[in-house]
Design an enzyme around this catalytic site. Structure first.
Site, PDB file in Angstrom:
ATOM      1  N   GLU A  60       0.837  -0.806  -0.218  1.00 34.42           N
ATOM      2  CA  GLU A  60      -0.238   0.073   0.124  1.00 34.42           C
ATOM      3  C   GLU A  60       0.882   1.476  -0.135  1.00 34.42           C
ATOM      4  OE1 GLU A  60      -0.846  -2.610   2.230  1.00 34.42           O
ATOM      5  OE2 GLU A  60      -2.457  -3.157   1.156  1.00 34.42           O
ATOM      6  N   HIS A 129     -10.668  -4.513  10.116  1.00 38.74           N
ATOM      7  CA  HIS A 129     -11.167  -4.333   9.171  1.00 38.74           C
ATOM      8  C   HIS A 129     -12.476  -3.714   9.244  1.00 38.74           C
ATOM      9  CE1 HIS A 129      -9.027  -7.847   8.206  1.00 38.74           C
ATOM     10  NE2 HIS A 129      -8.640  -7.770   6.907  1.00 38.74           N
TER      11      HIS A 129
END
Lengths: 326, 354
Positions: A60, A129
């Protein structure tokens, strides 16, 4: 007008903007061969080829840097984060590079970059998450943050974000991808950033919110209606730029407001909105502005605990009654 | 000292030469490196008397790296660097006046006085900054190289990093992506052996060139004390990368003669005075080239003095320019945070920026 899912509305916006401008490309994990983890980029590889839809390694920070660097020399990258939870790894490039480049370069280098993907909790995905990430991005001047709640907003705002000349964090609702709604067919349908949308009109109390919580606000408004209370539901849609006029207008009308958001309370979006109302509309208020947020804890996995931790409609109803003193 | 003697006396274009370079080219290298040296000495002076603030990282001793890596590039090639980049900006063609004015925080500076020592920018010359987070520029270089590839190639991106940056994760992510997509980028580690005050060998079990090995990026080593060898090395690599040969990694050995920044003593707790003196005396890239040109009768003392006078004149003029240049106006505070003012919504929340 066509009935489209939120997912297909995003896909349509991507297709139209990539057709319109060759400097637009998208990269991220699983965006090409897999058609996107949430299928937002379905069919784009076949249509645009593997230079314009690019699968990346799970890096990322690295591929966010790629996006910023490509934007520095005039491309218009769209970086998809599989979810914004993972974008926390990339925040250095967002905060230290993208948000400051125009300023540090004395106005010479702007960053026309879109960072997009789902943000917020879905169902029982556990602590890592299930995070609303708006605040991480909102804190830095130089970044814009957009949070569409409906298919039409998703399409119109994504097209605006792609055409914008500054970095835009475009946060989609993980539970909204299958939501259907009317979407204008027009290729030039865009919704400018910084314009809130009054999703429901009512004169008694203002529920101000953004992103997927707009749906929770509407549910709460329905319940309140049964008890004879009419709520304004103001969906901010864009948090920076922020439609302050719309906030002040609804507060002037109802004199009572709550802020509903998916994230944590401490320095959350609502903290800023409450501050603005206090500073600029104090005399309009008949009650303190309350906030309904996620519980101030990491999201638990257990279904019952998760429901409890999320800001649901019943909490919104309760908060509205409190500001109405009923 | 450079380990290998690469310079050979010879003839280029019918004239006397050294290491395959004509006298004209040699004088240009010497002139450039002297300009960098004199410029940094003036920056040091300006800092000492309080004209320059903040952090200020000097490049003195590492001039061979800037000249050898950057002078072979075309103007439309990109260079991106860390916070130690005044001389790289000079090498890529930014004006000494604008760089000095930036150090002085003036409106005529490379970033209008907003960037400072660590954030010089000159996109018109392909100099893409001055970046302050160690290794952050690797990801940006990856993106610029991607853009070159996306548009069909032809340019090269050179990314300068300090030796400590190779321990950052983002550096390795960038190397990996550059390798899998064969992008036109050269990662150049200016290896001065210290990340601030921490010796590289204390923080890495492997040698510098091994950092590229697991990514499949070809790695080479060159000693920047010898600007001719450095130039020749990069001239070849740049062409290779320009032709689509994929990324390269170069360990450029050099030594920082000054402290990490102006707030750091030249030697201090992490390296001895003797060590610094040894390197300064025996591994100065300017002395190295000067002495070889003297030996080959390609430079006289008078010629050297004339070059030095000329670059001192340029640097003095830059200081004069910076001294009288206007300060940025307070009214411009909010000007370059966003490209456009949004007609609908509020962008600034301090009650002043509207």
């Amino acid at each position: 007008m066509a009935q489209l899912t939120y997912r297909d509305a995003l896909n349509q916006a991507l297709v139209e903007e990539m057709e319109r401008d060759e400097s637009v490309f998208m990269l991220g994990e699983e965006v090409a061969e897999y058609d996107g983890a949430y299928k937002v980029s379905k069919g784009l590889l076949e249509r645009f080829g593997d230079k314009r839809i690019k699968d990346t390694p799970i890096s990322e920070l690295g591929f966010a840097g790629l996006g910023v660097g490509a934007a520095m020399v005039g491309l218009r990258p769209i970086v998809e984060f599989m979810t914004f939870n993972f974008s926390i790894l990339a925040l250095d490039q967002v905060i230290n590079s993208a948000s400051k480049m125009l300023s540090m370069s004395g106005g010479q280098i702007n960053i026309p970059l879109v960072l997009r993907g789902p943000s917020g909790a879905a169902l029982q995905l556990g602590a890592q998450h299930s995070q609303a990430c708006e605040t991480w991005y909102l804190h830095a001047p130089g970044v814009k943050v957009v949070t569409p709640s409906t298919p039409a907003d998703a399409k119109g705002l994504l097209k605006s974000a792609i055409r914008d000349n500054d970095p835009v964090a475009f946060m989609e609702g993980e539970l909204l991808y299958n939501v259907k709604g009317e979407v204008p067919d027009d290729d030039d349908f865009i919704i400018p950033l910084g314009v809130a949308d009054l999703k429901r009109e009512g004169g008694d109390v203002s529920i101000i919110t953004h992103g997927s919580m707009a749906h929770v606000a509407l549910q709460a408004a329905k319940q309140l209606e049964k008890e004879g209370i009419e709520a304004d539901v103001l969906d901010l849609r864009s948090l920076r730029p922020l439609d302050v006029d719309a906030i002040l207008a609804t507060v002037a009308k109802t004199n009572r407001a709550i802020y509903l958001e998916e994230g944590w309370p401490y320095l959350g979006v609502g903290a800023q909105i409450v501050s603005i109302i206090m500073e600029e509309a104090f005399d309009d208020l008949d009650a303190p502005v309350l906030r309904v947020t996620q519980a101030d804890i990491p999201m638990p996995y257990n279904k019952k605990l998760e429901i409890w931790a999320k800001p649901g409609a019943s909490r919104v109803v309760e908060a509205c009654k409190r500001v109405l003193y009923v | 000292m450079a380990e290998t003697e690469t310079v050979a006396v010879g003839v280029v274009d019918g004239g006397p030469a050294l290491g395959g370079f004509s006298k004209e080219k040699l004088v240009e290298f010497l002139r450039q490196m002297l300009l960098y040296r004199r410029f940094e000495e003036k920056a040091e002076e300006g800092y000492a008397i309080g004209k320059i603030g903040g952090f200020c990282h000097l490049h003195i001793g590492q001039e061979g790296a800037a000249a050898g890596c950057i002078l072979p590039l075309r103007q439309d090639d990109y260079v991106i660097s860390s916070y130690r980049s005044h001389t790289q900006a000079l090498a890529k063609g930014l004006s000494p006046n604008a760089i000095m004015a930036e150090l002085y925080g003036k409106a005529s500076g490379t970033s209008g006085g907003v960037g400072g020592s660590m954030h010089m920018f000159g996109p018109d010359t392909g100099f893409m900054g001055g970046h302050g987070i160690v290794g952050g520029q690797a990801g940006l270089a990856l993106g610029m190289a991607w853009a070159i590839h996306y548009r069909g190639g032809g340019q090269v991106c050179v990314c300068f990093l300090g030796d400590a940056a190779v321990n950052q994760g983002g550096f390795h992510e960038s190397m990996n992506m550059a390798a899998i997509w064969g992008l036109p980028v050269i990662f150049v580690v200016e290896n001065n052996a210290y990340g601030m005050g921490t010796k590289f060998t204390r923080m890495s079990e492997t040698e510098m060139v091994q950092k590229a090995a697991s990514h499949g990026v070809p790695a080479t080593v060159v000693n920047a004390e010898d600007v001719l060898a450095t130039y020749a090395h990069f001239d070849g690599l740049i062409e290779l990368v320009r032709q689509g040969g994929g990324p390269q990694f170069v360990d450029v050995e050099c030594y920082r003669f000054k402290g990490h920044s102006m707030s750091d003593p030249v030697s201090g707790t992490y390296r001895s005075k003797e060590e610094v003196e040894e390197w300064t005396e025996n591994s100065d890239p300017i002395k190295y080239l000067r002495d070889r040109m003297f030996s080959a009768d390609l430079l006289t003392g008078e010629e050297l003095d004339a070059i030095d006078q000329e670059v001192r004149g340029i640097v003095d003029a830059a200081v004069e320019f910076a001294e009288v240049a206007p300060e940025p106006e307070v009214e411009t505070l909010y000007k370059n945070v966003y490209s456009e003012i949004n007609p609908h919504g509020r962008l600034f929340f301090d009650g002043r920026g509207q």
